[in-house]
Design an enzyme around this catalytic site. Structure first.
Site, PDB file in Angstrom:
ATOM      1  N   LYS A 201       9.922  69.819  18.829  1.00  0.00           N
ATOM      2  CA  LYS A 201      11.034  69.869  17.887  1.00  0.00           C
ATOM      3  C   LYS A 201      11.409  71.329  17.675  1.00  0.00           C
ATOM      4  O   LYS A 201      10.714  72.075  16.990  1.00  0.00           O
ATOM      5  CB  LYS A 201      10.668  69.261  16.536  1.00  0.00           C
ATOM      6  CG  LYS A 201      11.884  69.154  15.587  1.00  0.00           C
ATOM      7  CD  LYS A 201      11.490  69.105  14.118  1.00  0.00           C
ATOM      8  CE  LYS A 201      11.397  70.474  13.492  1.00  0.00           C
ATOM      9  NZ  LYS A 201      12.723  71.188  13.385  1.00  0.00           N
ATOM     10  N   GLU A 275       0.486  79.132  13.855  1.00  0.00           N
ATOM     11  CA  GLU A 275       0.818  80.556  13.849  1.00  0.00           C
ATOM     12  C   GLU A 275       1.859  80.726  12.759  1.00  0.00           C
ATOM     13  O   GLU A 275       3.006  80.322  12.918  1.00  0.00           O
ATOM     14  CB  GLU A 275       1.354  80.987  15.217  1.00  0.00           C
ATOM     15  CG  GLU A 275       1.289  82.497  15.441  1.00  0.00           C
ATOM     16  CD  GLU A 275       2.521  83.239  14.967  1.00  0.00           C
ATOM     17  OE1 GLU A 275       2.552  83.610  13.770  1.00  0.00           O
ATOM     18  OE2 GLU A 275       3.440  83.451  15.757  1.00  0.00           O
ATOM     19  N   CYS A 309       7.232  87.824  12.520  1.00  0.00           N
ATOM     20  CA  CYS A 309       6.042  87.693  11.680  1.00  0.00           C
ATOM     21  C   CYS A 309       5.074  88.861  11.854  1.00  0.00           C
ATOM     22  O   CYS A 309       4.186  89.056  11.020  1.00  0.00           O
ATOM     23  CB  CYS A 309       5.341  86.362  11.954  1.00  0.00           C
ATOM     24  SG  CYS A 309       5.030  86.042  13.688  1.00  0.00           S
ATOM     25  N   GLU A 407       6.404  87.901   2.115  1.00  0.00           N
ATOM     26  CA  GLU A 407       7.122  88.080   3.374  1.00  0.00           C
ATOM     27  C   GLU A 407       8.630  87.955   3.152  1.00  0.00           C
ATOM     28  O   GLU A 407       9.128  86.898   2.781  1.00  0.00           O
ATOM     29  CB  GLU A 407       6.650  87.021   4.391  1.00  0.00           C
ATOM     30  CG  GLU A 407       7.181  87.248   5.787  1.00  0.00           C
ATOM     31  CD  GLU A 407       6.608  86.246   6.788  1.00  0.00           C
ATOM     32  OE1 GLU A 407       6.423  86.625   7.949  1.00  0.00           O
ATOM     33  OE2 GLU A 407       6.362  85.091   6.389  1.00  0.00           O
TER      34      GLU A 407
END
Length: 505
Positions: A201, A275, A309, A407
């Site tokens: 997906k 991850e 990231c 973040e």
């Protein structure tokens, strides 16, 4: 950094270089259906999701809004295909992976155009993504033939043990919007190399390059080993996580997404490969080459507009050199060119991926202003169409400030100071994330000692965001578990079986 000091090197206001015209991607767009068992098929409901170019805010395509029923059909095809695919030899699988690499190479230009149109990536970033995707498949083609395991032998008297590495079965994959093609490759290549089949997906915001991939592969790789169901996480992702015939779910995405997948997968005790996010500290010691460190943050903090990231987004610099370093950093970042992908080869910063994400980044900057933090450069959205944010440096950030611990995932770098080595390590490790970090020093003792004390899956010394297929990528703590790239990824997507033969009877 004072206004007077900043003016010494004349920081020019940031502007957006606009496209000379709307890019024509109609000729390279893939079909809009799901890809199941080697063919594009319509969705079960006919409902569509619009795909938006974040540079212009124009709808460039629409894809199927997948359902649990669509996932079930794809998984059924993957189950059948995996039985044959899992019985192939490593060489046979390697040949298919090399073929995939060759096909991507043949269609390189189309992939670059689609990736830039769908994400707003500058040409240099899209070109690097496609090159890295090709290299990922080529590496895994070779790596698939070098699986290592414990040597066979007699570990009990009159009994010979053999250790087998087997596919896990069908793997559900959920990929993010920041590197749609490359993150798909990081998952598809090792998963296929290990003998598994896949239902993937892609992000509903950036599905086009994944659909293009299966379009060009159709009829050239075995049917059913790679299936794509487009749609939203709460439906398609949820079904992948709970489906009884999926043995493992691999996700690259946010911490919240990872928690949801892990919680759902736990109910059927399926394996999970995560991850997740990051907030990479950049620890700059007083003996470091400050110009090189600033240039490194310019490149690694603002690559892909900071939507990475592993971005070098949180600088911790020794107080004795903080002012000098910050001056170098502002000078470096002020030269970044912002614009549309086709507005020049030297464009380095594109837009945020979507309106909601653009608003989130703006909110983070507003919070920093409200907290009285010093925005030394940038700090605002840019006028006109598209989701563009100025490259931003926030200096003199106090310990524990919210903007330095959560973040942002945008073109924003914060600068904090430390007074001792112990403080630097403690502050760096305070982050809930543990994906990556870097250390900048000329001291060989520090370069060996400090990385061991940092609680991150990758630590660079005098570099940041340098990757290679031969070495693993993955994090600790809130950044998840499992490893992408390298032989470790093949271990993650296979299972170990012990066979013991009694030959003493």
């Amino acid at each position: 950094m004072t206004a007077t000091q900043t003016e010494q090197f004349t920081v020019q206001p940031f502007t957006v270089r606009r496209s000379s015209g709307s890019p024509d991607i109609a000729g390279v767009l893939p079909p809009a259906g799901h890809f199941i068992n080697g063919s594009f098929v319509p969705g079960s409901t006919g409902l569509l999701i619009d795909v938006v170019d974040p540079t212009t805010e124009a709808v460039i395509a629409s894809v199927q809004a997948g359902t649990a029923d669509d996932v079930d059909v794809a998984v059924a095809a993957a189950v059948v295909a995996q039985k044959t695919w899992g019985a192939t030899t490593p060489k046979e699988r390697a040949d298919v992976l090399n073929l995939i690499a060759n096909i991507i190479e043949e269609n390189r230009e189309a992939f670059q155009v689609i990736e830039s149109a769908n994400t707003g990536k500058p040409q240099a970033v899209s070109e690097d993504d496609v090159s890295s995707t090709i290299d990922t498949f080529r590496f895994m083609a070779g790596a698939s033939r070098t699986l290592t395991s414990m040597a066979g032998g007699d570990y009990a008297t009159d009994h010979t043990s053999v250790i087998l590495r087997e596919p896990v079965g069908v793997v559900g994959v959920i990929t993010p919007w920041n590197y749609p093609l490359l993150m798909a490759a990081w998952k598809i290549a090792p998963i296929l190399a290990a003998g598994n089949s896949i239902v993937i997906k892609p992000s509903e915001q950036t599905p086009l390059s994944t659909l293009k991939l299966v379009e060009v592969l159709a009829g050239r790789i075995p049917d059913g080993i790679l299936n794509v169901v487009t749609g939203r996480g709460r439906t398609v992702g949820q079904r992948l996580s709970e489906h009884p015939d999926i043995a493992l779910v691999a996700l690259t995405g946010s911490v919240v997404s990872g928690q949801a997948v892990a919680e759902t997968a736990a109910k059927s005790v399926k394996r999970v490969h995560l991850e997740l996010g990051g907030k990479a500290p950049v620890v700059v010691f007083p003996d470091a080459d400050l110009r090189a460190a600033a240039a490194g943050v310019r490149n690694a903090g603002f690559w892909n507009a900071g939507q990475d990231c592993g971005a070098a987004c949180r600088v911790l610099v020794h107080e004795s050199v903080a002012e000098e370093f910050t001056e170098h950093l502002i000078r470096e970042v002020s030269t970044l060119a912002i614009g549309a992908p086709d507005a020049g080869d030297d464009v380095e910063i594109g837009p945020m991926i979507s309106l909601p994400h653009y608003e989130r980044v703006k909110e983070s900057l507003a919070e920093a202003r409200a907290a009285g933090l010093n925005i030394a450069l940038g700090g605002s959205a840019l006028e006109g169409p598209g989701y563009f944010i100025e490259p931003t440096v926030i200096s003199n950030v106090p310990a524990g400030a919210h903007i330095a611990t959560h973040e942002i995932f945008g073109p924003v770098v914060t600068v904090e100071t430390f007074s001792s080595t112990e403080e630097a390590v403690t502050r760096a490790n305070e982050s809930p994330y543990g994906l990556s970090a870097s250390v900048w020093t000329r001291d060989s003792s520090l370069s060996l000692r400090i990385p061991k004390q940092l609680d991150f899956g990758t630590v660079w010394v005098n570099a940041h965001l340098v990757l290679a297929c031969e070495v693993p990528w993955g994090g600790f703590k809130g950044s998840g578990y499992g490893r992408d790239l390298s032989l470790y990824a093949l271990d993650d997507y296979s299972r170990t079986k012990h066979v013991m033969i009694n030959h003493g009877a």
